[in-house]
Design a protein around this motif. Structure first.
Motif, PDB file in Angstrom:
ATOM      1  N   PRO A   1      -8.683   2.934  -4.341  1.00 13.14           N
ATOM      2  CA  PRO A   1      -8.699   1.475  -4.436  1.00 13.14           C
ATOM      3  C   PRO A   1      -9.159   0.968  -5.806  1.00 13.14           C
TER       4      PRO A   1
ATOM      5  N   LEU B   1       0.951   4.077  -2.931  1.00 12.56           N
ATOM      6  CA  LEU B   1       0.725   5.495  -2.656  1.00 12.56           C
ATOM      7  C   LEU B   1       1.899   6.338  -3.141  1.00 12.56           C
TER       8      LEU B   1
ATOM      9  N   ALA C   1       0.838  -1.203   0.000  1.00 13.85           N
ATOM     10  CA  ALA C   1       0.000   0.000   0.000  1.00 13.85           C
ATOM     11  C   ALA C   1       0.873   1.253   0.000  1.00 13.85           C
TER      12      ALA C   1
ATOM     13  N   ARG D   1      -6.113  -2.943  -0.978  1.00 16.76           N
ATOM     14  CA  ARG D   1      -7.167  -1.989  -1.363  1.00 16.76           C
ATOM     15  C   ARG D   1      -7.913  -1.467  -0.133  1.00 16.76           C
TER      16      ARG D   1
ATOM     17  N   ARG E   1      -6.937   6.507   4.930  1.00 18.41           N
ATOM     18  CA  ARG E   1      -6.753   7.950   4.710  1.00 18.41           C
ATOM     19  C   ARG E   1      -7.157   8.741   5.892  1.00 18.41           C
TER      20      ARG E   1
ATOM     21  N   TYR F   1      -3.977   6.455  -5.492  1.00 13.04           N
ATOM     22  CA  TYR F   1      -4.625   6.918  -4.268  1.00 13.04           C
ATOM     23  C   TYR F   1      -6.028   6.360  -4.073  1.00 13.04           C
TER      24      TYR F   1
ATOM     25  N   ALA G   1      -6.244   0.403  -7.994  1.00 13.99           N
ATOM     26  CA  ALA G   1      -5.265  -0.577  -7.519  1.00 13.99           C
ATOM     27  C   ALA G   1      -5.743  -1.978  -7.906  1.00 13.99           C
TER      28      ALA G   1
ATOM     29  N   ILE H   1      -5.784   1.185   1.466  1.00 16.97           N
ATOM     30  CA  ILE H   1      -5.847   2.440   0.718  1.00 16.97           C
ATOM     31  C   ILE H   1      -7.191   3.133   0.977  1.00 16.97           C
ATOM     32  N   ARG H   2      -8.265   2.357   1.021  1.00 12.27           N
ATOM     33  CA  ARG H   2      -9.606   2.921   1.190  1.00 12.27           C
ATOM     34  C   ARG H   2      -9.781   3.530   2.578  1.00 12.27           C
TER      35      ARG H   2
END
Length: 89
Positions: free
Chosen positions: A53, A46, A42, A82, A89, A51, A56, A85-86
């Motif tokens: 999902p 990034l 991840a 994923r 943040r 940025y 990705a 990433i989701r």
């Protein structure tokens, strides 16, 4: 005026790796290592500008894994990447 200096030296020393605790079920070690691998992937995604999902894909994640020198991830690890990433943040 302050002058900014640019350095390629790391700002911190890397942490020393400790051995994993003994006596846990095998599934614990598998899950632990899968999470570490997903975090590395991840972060690499990034860093390359992925940025979202939805961008990705499994192929992109596997390409990044090859580029950073780790074994190709399973579909489960790709889903975990994923998710990081989701929700990371």
């Amino acid at each position: 005026m302050a002058v900014a200096t640019v350095t390629t030296e790391p700002l911190h020393k890397p942490l020393r790796k400790k051995p994993l605790p003994a006596g846990r079920p095998r599934e614990w070690y598998v899950t632990h290592n899968r999470r570490l691998k997903a975090m590395r992937l991840a972060i690499a995604l990034l860093d390359t500008g992925v940025y979202y999902p939805s961008t990705a894909t499994n192929d992109k994640i596997q390409t990044i894994a090859e580029r950073i020198g780790i074994h190709p991830p399973s579909d489960t690890t790709c889903r975990m990447v994923r998710a990081l990433i989701r929700y990371g943040r």
